[in-house]
Structure formats: C-alpha cells, structure tokens
Design a protein around this motif. Structure first.
Motif: not given
Length: 242
Positions: A1-3, A30-35, A71-74, A111-112
């Motif tokens: 898995x990659x970032x 991901x580091x570039x997303x701020x929730x 590999x990503x939070x909902x 898209x991502x």
C-alpha cells in the motif's frame, strides 16, 4: 500500500472461490486532508468498522479467503456509498460535525479514492469470478446520537437477492447467535458495493454485519474469522444444493 492507495489485497484469489470485501476497515486519513475533528473520534465507529480489518486479515491468511481491504477512513470518502450520495463525503456522522468536509472538493475525493477502489475491485472480481462474495462490516451496539440498544450479534443485509443470506441467517442461528435479518438497517436502503459488484452481475453474496463488541479483541477476531469462513463455505454448499 502507498499513501495514495485506497485499498490493499491480502491473499491470492482462486478463480471460482470465495472472496472478502471490507469497505470500512480503515481509519486512515491522508496527511494532506484535515477533517477538523478530535483525533479520538478516529478510533470510533464513525471512522471505521471496528474489528473488521482483523477479521478480514485472518480470513485471508488462515482460511484462504482473499480480501480486498479499504485503506481510507469513511470520514474521508465513504466507499460504501454511491458517488451521488450525500454521505459519500460526510459532513456529519452520528451527531459529530466533520468541519473539514464542509465545502470539500467531492469530485477530487471521488477521483482519488472512490473510483480507483471500485475499478480495482471490479477488475479483481471479474478475474476471480467468485462463487460467493463476503462483504464484511460491523455495527455499534448503540448509536451515540440516540436510539435503542441493538441486540443482534450478527446480521445479514441484502437488497433484492437474498438467496445466500437466507442460508447464512439459518447457519448463524444454529450457532446460538442472535441474528438480524436486514437489521440494524436495511440493505434495501444501503447496499451500494454489493448492488454494484454482486447484484448487478448476478453474483451470490453475503453482507455480514458483526456487532463491534464481538470483534474488538484479537482473540475474538480470530474466532469470528473461522466462523464466517465456515458459514460462507456452508452457504456455498447450500446454494449448490438448491
């Protein structure tokens, strides 16, 4: 898995076998997303299906049921929603505001994360041509925002195609479990991944929801991996006999 990867695979699919899909297995942001939320919320059910990753991993490694694992939070992008669903990038979840998703670029998130996940899943399933898909989820014993306690220990969800679910409901009940039939919510309202990759193509599937307190610990995850694998295999045999 990659970032950048929204999924990973564990195990090798055998053509015509059983496979597992876990849409809500990760709380990764991901580091570039701020929730804009308290980090403690990432350990709660609003961020992931607690216990599912451990069960799916063990099903793949110990019971030869390979898994396609998110590999990503909902909270970043809900892979178990249609692209046009208001909840695909949720602004609220179980009473908690997700400030970073207000005004988010939803198309960019799709898209991502969403599209690569489902394109890869579709290609994997086309190659494997599985005899049964196990879509694995977990549910909280009670919603924080209110509602009654949920007594079911495991549940089967389905939309139109209940041929596999009927067998699994019986098989889990024979294990002495309290089994939900389209509970605690109905697959007729929320069945996005299996609607797309199973029902639309005539593939038998089981959407299995395990109550989270049943699979929080590693020992319980191992036990449930064995149980789900056994029920899945017996469901296949039952389907062949009908």
């Amino acid at each position: 898995m990659t970032e950048a990867s929204p999924y990973r695979r564990v195990g090798e699919a055998i053509r015509g076998g059983i496979v597992c899909v876990a849409d809500h297995s990760s709380n990764h942001v991901p580091r570039d997303i701020e929730l804009g939320i308290d980090p403690a919320l990432l350990e709660k059910h609003i961020a992931l299906d607690i216990g599912v990753e451990g069960v799916a991993e063990r099903m793949a490694r110990r019971h030869d049921i390979p898994a396609h694992i998110a590999c990503i939070s909902r909270l970043v992008c809900d892979l178990h929603r249609e692209e046009d669903s208001p909840g695909v990038v949720p602004q609220k979840s179980d009473g908690h505001l997700i400030p970073g998703n207000i005004g988010a670029n939803i198309e960019r998130r799709l898209e991502r994360f969403h599209r690569p996940y489902h394109v890869a899943l579709g290609e994997w399933l086309d190659e494997a041509q599985p005899e049964l898909i196990v879509a694995l989820h977990s549910f909280t014993p009670q919603m924080e925002s209110g509602g009654e306690e949920r007594p079911w220990e495991v549940a089967l969800l389905y939309n139109h195609d209940d041929r596999a679910a009927r067998h699994a409901i019986r098989l889990f009940a024979e294990e002495g479990l309290i089994v939900g039939d389209n509970q605690p919510y109905s697959g007729k309202q929320l069945n996005a991944t299996m609607d797309r990759h199973a029902e639309a193509l005539g593939r038998p599937y089981l959407t299995i929801e395990v109550r989270q307190d049943m699979i929080e610990r590693e020992a319980d995850q191992a036990r449930w991996a064995a149980l789900v694998a056994d029920v899945a295999r017996r469901t296949v045999l039952a389907l062949k006999g009908t």
